[in-house]
Design a protein around this motif. Structure first.
Motif, PDB file in Angstrom:
ATOM      1  N   ARG A 264       0.759  -1.228  -0.021  1.00 51.85           N
ATOM      2  CA  ARG A 264       0.102   0.046  -0.076  1.00 51.85           C
ATOM      3  C   ARG A 264       0.821   1.315   0.027  1.00 51.85           C
ATOM      4  NH1 ARG A 264      -5.339  -0.911   0.246  1.00 51.85           N
ATOM      5  NH2 ARG A 264      -5.899  -3.051   1.084  1.00 51.85           N
ATOM      6  N   ARG A 265       2.144   1.205   0.645  1.00 51.68           N
ATOM      7  CA  ARG A 265       2.908   2.340   0.503  1.00 51.68           C
ATOM      8  C   ARG A 265       3.389   2.658  -0.760  1.00 51.68           C
ATOM      9  NH1 ARG A 265       8.782   2.639   2.727  1.00 51.68           N
ATOM     10  NH2 ARG A 265       9.156   4.832   2.973  1.00 51.68           N
ATOM     11  N   PHE A 266       3.719   1.613  -1.547  1.00 59.16           N
ATOM     12  CA  PHE A 266       3.961   1.818  -2.941  1.00 59.16           C
ATOM     13  C   PHE A 266       3.105   2.192  -3.692  1.00 59.16           C
ATOM     14  CE2 PHE A 266       4.652   0.175  -7.253  1.00 59.16           C
ATOM     15  CZ  PHE A 266       5.944   0.524  -7.573  1.00 59.16           C
ATOM     16  N   SER A 267       1.768   1.598  -3.727  1.00 60.70           N
ATOM     17  CA  SER A 267       0.525   1.793  -4.430  1.00 60.70           C
ATOM     18  C   SER A 267       0.130   3.355  -4.220  1.00 60.70           C
ATOM     19  CB  SER A 267      -0.461   0.966  -4.361  1.00 60.70           C
ATOM     20  OG  SER A 267      -0.109  -0.397  -4.762  1.00 60.70           O
ATOM     21  N   GLY A 268       0.107   3.775  -3.077  1.00 54.54           N
ATOM     22  CA  GLY A 268      -0.205   5.306  -2.660  1.00 54.54           C
ATOM     23  C   GLY A 268       0.501   6.336  -3.341  1.00 54.54           C
ATOM     24  N   ALA A 269       2.025   5.960  -3.277  1.00 53.62           N
ATOM     25  CA  ALA A 269       2.828   6.869  -3.684  1.00 53.62           C
ATOM     26  C   ALA A 269       2.703   6.874  -5.491  1.00 53.62           C
ATOM     27  CB  ALA A 269       4.268   6.530  -3.480  1.00 53.62           C
ATOM     28  N   LEU A 270       2.378   5.695  -5.777  1.00 58.88           N
ATOM     29  CA  LEU A 270       2.317   5.665  -7.366  1.00 58.88           C
ATOM     30  C   LEU A 270       1.159   6.436  -7.528  1.00 58.88           C
ATOM     31  CD1 LEU A 270       4.108   4.537  -9.345  1.00 58.88           C
ATOM     32  CD2 LEU A 270       2.295   2.709  -9.438  1.00 58.88           C
ATOM     33  N   LEU A 271       0.116   6.286  -7.165  1.00 57.28           N
ATOM     34  CA  LEU A 271      -0.983   7.411  -7.317  1.00 57.28           C
ATOM     35  C   LEU A 271      -0.807   8.775  -7.546  1.00 57.28           C
ATOM     36  CD1 LEU A 271      -4.154   5.382  -5.639  1.00 57.28           C
ATOM     37  CD2 LEU A 271      -3.929   5.876  -7.999  1.00 57.28           C
ATOM     38  N   GLY A 272       0.117   9.179  -6.238  1.00 56.37           N
ATOM     39  CA  GLY A 272       0.543  10.601  -6.275  1.00 56.37           C
ATOM     40  C   GLY A 272       1.494  10.800  -7.719  1.00 56.37           C
ATOM     41  N   SER A 273       2.375   9.859  -8.061  1.00 47.95           N
ATOM     42  CA  SER A 273       3.033   9.880  -9.211  1.00 47.95           C
ATOM     43  C   SER A 273       2.207  10.259 -10.375  1.00 47.95           C
ATOM     44  CB  SER A 273       3.866   8.695  -9.494  1.00 47.95           C
ATOM     45  OG  SER A 273       4.913   8.843 -10.636  1.00 47.95           O
ATOM     46  N   ALA A 274       1.504   9.466 -10.644  1.00 46.17           N
ATOM     47  CA  ALA A 274       0.221   9.647 -11.791  1.00 46.17           C
ATOM     48  C   ALA A 274      -0.631  10.810 -11.661  1.00 46.17           C
ATOM     49  CB  ALA A 274      -0.479   8.451 -11.975  1.00 46.17           C
ATOM     50  N   GLY A 275      -0.936  11.247 -10.620  1.00 44.46           N
ATOM     51  CA  GLY A 275      -1.775  12.417 -10.486  1.00 44.46           C
ATOM     52  C   GLY A 275      -1.087  13.817 -10.804  1.00 44.46           C
ATOM     53  N   MET A 276       0.084  13.739 -10.441  1.00 39.40           N
ATOM     54  CA  MET A 276       0.904  14.957 -10.826  1.00 39.40           C
ATOM     55  C   MET A 276       0.989  15.227 -12.460  1.00 39.40           C
ATOM     56  SD  MET A 276       4.537  14.868  -8.493  1.00 39.40           S
ATOM     57  CE  MET A 276       4.874  13.433  -8.981  1.00 39.40           C
ATOM     58  N   ASN A 277       0.967  14.037 -13.133  1.00 37.87           N
ATOM     59  CA  ASN A 277       0.848  14.024 -14.476  1.00 37.87           C
ATOM     60  C   ASN A 277      -0.337  14.112 -15.139  1.00 37.87           C
ATOM     61  OD1 ASN A 277       4.179  13.675 -14.911  1.00 37.87           O
ATOM     62  ND2 ASN A 277       3.542  12.408 -13.540  1.00 37.87           N
ATOM     63  N   PHE A 278      -1.426  14.307 -14.526  1.00 43.41           N
ATOM     64  CA  PHE A 278      -2.466  14.546 -15.021  1.00 43.41           C
ATOM     65  C   PHE A 278      -2.999  15.896 -14.770  1.00 43.41           C
ATOM     66  CE2 PHE A 278      -3.613  10.169 -15.227  1.00 43.41           C
ATOM     67  CZ  PHE A 278      -4.520   9.723 -16.127  1.00 43.41           C
ATOM     68  N   SER A 279      -2.144  16.687 -14.160  1.00 45.53           N
ATOM     69  CA  SER A 279      -2.208  17.880 -13.866  1.00 45.53           C
ATOM     70  C   SER A 279      -1.124  19.021 -14.221  1.00 45.53           C
ATOM     71  CB  SER A 279      -2.859  18.268 -12.523  1.00 45.53           C
ATOM     72  OG  SER A 279      -1.936  17.531 -11.611  1.00 45.53           O
ATOM     73  N   SER A 406       1.112   8.452 -18.172  1.00 44.08           N
ATOM     74  CA  SER A 406       0.053   9.630 -17.939  1.00 44.08           C
ATOM     75  C   SER A 406       0.393  11.001 -18.661  1.00 44.08           C
ATOM     76  CB  SER A 406       0.031  10.014 -16.376  1.00 44.08           C
ATOM     77  OG  SER A 406       1.171  10.058 -15.834  1.00 44.08           O
ATOM     78  N   LEU A 407       1.720  11.380 -18.569  1.00 41.91           N
ATOM     79  CA  LEU A 407       2.209  12.677 -18.903  1.00 41.91           C
ATOM     80  C   LEU A 407       1.863  12.757 -20.557  1.00 41.91           C
ATOM     81  CD1 LEU A 407       3.479  15.568 -18.840  1.00 41.91           C
ATOM     82  CD2 LEU A 407       5.384  14.372 -18.946  1.00 41.91           C
ATOM     83  N   SER A 408       2.379  11.599 -21.230  1.00 43.66           N
ATOM     84  CA  SER A 408       2.139  11.658 -22.797  1.00 43.66           C
ATOM     85  C   SER A 408       0.720  11.693 -23.214  1.00 43.66           C
ATOM     86  CB  SER A 408       2.615  10.213 -23.302  1.00 43.66           C
ATOM     87  OG  SER A 408       3.921   9.916 -23.110  1.00 43.66           O
ATOM     88  N   ILE A 409      -0.189  10.809 -22.354  1.00 46.65           N
ATOM     89  CA  ILE A 409      -1.853  10.769 -22.511  1.00 46.65           C
ATOM     90  C   ILE A 409      -2.307  11.993 -22.457  1.00 46.65           C
ATOM     91  CG2 ILE A 409      -4.011   9.840 -21.811  1.00 46.65           C
ATOM     92  CD1 ILE A 409      -2.224   7.179 -21.544  1.00 46.65           C
ATOM     93  N   ASN A 410      -1.772  12.932 -21.176  1.00 45.82           N
ATOM     94  CA  ASN A 410      -2.418  13.888 -20.793  1.00 45.82           C
ATOM     95  C   ASN A 410      -2.016  15.228 -21.729  1.00 45.82           C
ATOM     96  OD1 ASN A 410      -4.526  13.902 -18.403  1.00 45.82           O
ATOM     97  ND2 ASN A 410      -2.727  12.237 -17.788  1.00 45.82           N
ATOM     98  N   ILE A 411      -0.716  15.134 -22.144  1.00 45.40           N
ATOM     99  CA  ILE A 411      -0.320  16.323 -23.010  1.00 45.40           C
ATOM    100  C   ILE A 411      -1.434  16.234 -24.484  1.00 45.40           C
ATOM    101  CG2 ILE A 411       1.236  17.005 -24.761  1.00 45.40           C
ATOM    102  CD1 ILE A 411       3.400  16.168 -22.959  1.00 45.40           C
ATOM    103  N   VAL A 475      -9.064  23.500 -19.852  1.00 45.80           N
ATOM    104  CA  VAL A 475      -7.965  22.764 -19.515  1.00 45.80           C
ATOM    105  C   VAL A 475      -7.624  22.898 -18.093  1.00 45.80           C
ATOM    106  CG1 VAL A 475      -5.575  22.232 -20.045  1.00 45.80           C
ATOM    107  CG2 VAL A 475      -7.083  22.683 -21.822  1.00 45.80           C
ATOM    108  N   MET A 476      -7.595  24.134 -17.568  1.00 41.21           N
ATOM    109  CA  MET A 476      -7.312  24.094 -16.060  1.00 41.21           C
ATOM    110  C   MET A 476      -8.510  23.477 -15.054  1.00 41.21           C
ATOM    111  SD  MET A 476      -6.555  28.441 -15.957  1.00 41.21           S
ATOM    112  CE  MET A 476      -5.306  29.122 -17.043  1.00 41.21           C
ATOM    113  N   LEU A 477      -9.653  23.341 -15.624  1.00 39.35           N
ATOM    114  CA  LEU A 477     -10.655  22.864 -14.831  1.00 39.35           C
ATOM    115  C   LEU A 477     -10.414  21.212 -14.855  1.00 39.35           C
ATOM    116  CD1 LEU A 477     -13.395  22.580 -13.296  1.00 39.35           C
ATOM    117  CD2 LEU A 477     -14.467  22.542 -15.545  1.00 39.35           C
ATOM    118  N   TYR A 478     -10.014  20.770 -15.959  1.00 36.79           N
ATOM    119  CA  TYR A 478      -9.619  19.558 -16.017  1.00 36.79           C
ATOM    120  C   TYR A 478      -8.581  19.019 -15.267  1.00 36.79           C
ATOM    121  CZ  TYR A 478      -7.365  15.184 -17.810  1.00 36.79           C
ATOM    122  OH  TYR A 478      -6.979  13.903 -17.931  1.00 36.79           O
ATOM    123  N   GLY A 479      -7.621  19.841 -15.100  1.00 38.47           N
ATOM    124  CA  GLY A 479      -6.200  19.581 -14.329  1.00 38.47           C
ATOM    125  C   GLY A 479      -6.568  19.829 -12.796  1.00 38.47           C
TER     126      GLY A 479
END
Length: 508
Positions: A264-279, A406-411, A475-479
């Motif tokens: 859970r420590r790894f998965s919780g941090a990984l969600l944070g990793s992806a979240g930065m790159n959705f915004s 996530s960065l590639s997809i969100n660009i 775009v700002m609203l989405y992020g």
């Protein structure tokens, strides 16, 4: 001349920090020169997207391979090779005479950058294993990475103003040479004693899936969602990603060990990793376009404005490390994501002010950058610290892969949202006989900074700015919404760990 362990560690930290500086500069200095590249190289909106996306998709293609190769053949050896390729490909980018050549060179540069980034994290994790030393090393890495990110927009704008855009890329040549020397002298070679095999099928399926999905989002709307090419690219993307999951689950030595997601420590941090790159990170491409095309600032003015967005990533990481040690990452990472989301919503509010300017979006930029600074370093330290040291390459590979995918997809996705919103805003103002393809071309032209006159149109005064404001606002609203949702998801995943800790149960 033999170096002491302390001297080697200092050289290693200097090398890793210099490499992170180059990687950070490459992320944040290129977006600010996109309007210049659009003019000088005669690129259109799609090509501007691919100048950024070629880099991120290429990063994704090598991340897992680099983690495995670094574990098998040596992290120092791979670090040296990736640095050399990054320096050479940067020179090719600087000498590019067309968008096609630049996109191809950016792909090579992205491959080198992705490998280089994986090696940075793996080398730090291996050479600094003690808790306090590890925290200081990752803190320094975060600060220097923040310097590259924070001052990249200003440096890119200053280079364009004082010289030419080529030096945004050429500067990495001499920096790479210095870094190579430091790595050669300071880094101690390390490997995974299990010597896992390279997962060629997994690499190919993941790379094909991400590329096809990004192509579908970027090119599909112009072709039409029912066009056979759009349908085929989406089908290839979905099938490739499903095939990747099947391949990894069946391999005895998988490139991605899905068992780590039960931590859970790894998965919780990984969600944070992806979240930065959705915004935060994909918006790095679109914020310069907003500041120049909608607010009307020059390149230097744009760089100064963007400094507020990126500078907190320099100042906040040391605080983030202290907070993570005191309150644990399971509180700091979701809080950082929530700050990013709130910052985006505050930017949206500022962009809709009657007299929108850098002052009205400044609070949101500062808050979003602060949230990124709170999230970035704890995420990296937590993902690599949640697994055994000999699997640091694999863990860092999953972390950076989550970021780059996530960065590639969100660009691409942010570009789709921008163009669709501008289309909606100008549709009523354009001639009734304009077909869908022509309407989309108008929206893409306005997104890239072209005026109505350049597009051969006559629009009411203020209509273009209103359309741009609506598009970038979407775009700002989405992020903002995406960051808040990832904050909630990360909090919930970490929350089970907190409940286990409080109850005295075993934690995984």
């Amino acid at each position: 001349m033999l170096l002491s362990s302390t001297q080697q560690n200092r050289m290693t930290l200097a090398a890793v920090c210099l490499a992170s500086l180059m990687f950070g500069l490459e992320i944040s200095s290129v977006p600010v020169i996109l309007p210049t590249l659009e003019t000088v190289l005669h690129g259109d909106f799609k090509q501007l997207q691919w100048i950024m996306n070629a880099y991120t998709i290429a990063c994704t293609t090598v991340l897992m391979a680099t983690g495995t190769l670094a574990d098998r053949y040596g992290r120092k050896r791979l670090f040296l090779a990736s640095l050399a390729l990054f320096g050479l490909s940067s020179l090719v980018c600087g000498w590019a005479g067309s968008t096609g050549v630049l996109i191809a060179a950016r792909f090579l540069q992205g491959m080198a950058g992705g490998a280089m980034l994986i090696c940075q994290v793996a080398v730090l994790s291996q050479q600094f294993q003690a808790g306090a030393a590890r925290g200081r090393a990752f803190g320094a890495w975060g600060i220097v990475f923040g310097i590259g990110l924070g001052f990249g927009p200003l440096i890119g704008a200053a280079i364009v103003a004082l010289s030419n855009w080529q030096w945004v890329f050429l500067v990495h040549g001499p920096l790479a040479i210095v870094t190579l020397l430091l790595v050669w002298l300071g880094v101690r070679e390390s490997r995974d004693p299990q010597r896992r095999k390279l997962d060629v099928a997994g690499i190919a399926s993941l790379s094909l899936g991400v590329f096809s999905l990004a192509w579908c989002i970027t090119q599909g709307p112009a072709l039409g969602l029912t066009d056979p090419r759009s349908v085929a690219s989406l089908a290839v993307a979905l099938l490739s990603l499903m095939l990747f999951a099947v391949i990894e689950r069946r391999r005895a030595e998988p490139m991605v060990d899905f068992a780590v997601f039960r931590l859970r420590r790894f998965s919780g941090a990984l969600l944070g990793s992806a979240g930065m790159n959705f915004s935060f990170w994909p918006f790095m491409m679109y914020l310069p376009l907003y500041v120049q095309n909608c607010l009307g600032y020059s390149s230097v003015g744009t760089g100064l404005t963007l400094l507020a967005y990126t500078l907190p990533t320099l100042l906040v990481p040391p605080l983030a490390e202290r907070l993570a040690l005191r309150y644990r990452a399971d509180a700091v990472i979701p809080a950082g994501l929530l700050a990013i989301g709130a910052g985006f919503l505050l930017m949206l509010w500022g962009s809709r002010a009657d007299a929108a300017s850098w002052l009205t979006i400044l609070p949101g930029c500062l808050l979003a950058g602060t949230g990124l600074g709170l999230t970035n370093t704890p995420v990296t330290n937590t993902t690599t610290g949640a697994v055994p040291n000999e699997r640091a390459g694999m863990a860092s590979g999953i972390d950076i892969s989550a970021r780059m995918v996530s960065l590639s997809i969100n660009i691409a996705l942010m570009g789709f949202i921008l163009v669709e919103s501008i289309q909606s805003a100008v549709r009523a103002q354009l001639p009734a006989g304009l077909d869908a393809a022509a309407l989309r071309a108008v929206a893409e032209g306005l997104s890239a900074g072209k005026g109505a006159g350049e597009l051969g149109l006559t629009l009411p005064a203020g209509a273009v700015r209103l359309a741009l404001t609506q598009g970038f606002g979407a775009v700002m609203l989405y992020g903002g919404v995406a960051a808040c949702l990832f904050a909630a998801a990360s909090w919930l995943v970490f929350g089970v760990r907190r409940a286990q800790r409080v109850a005295g149960l075993p934690m995984r």
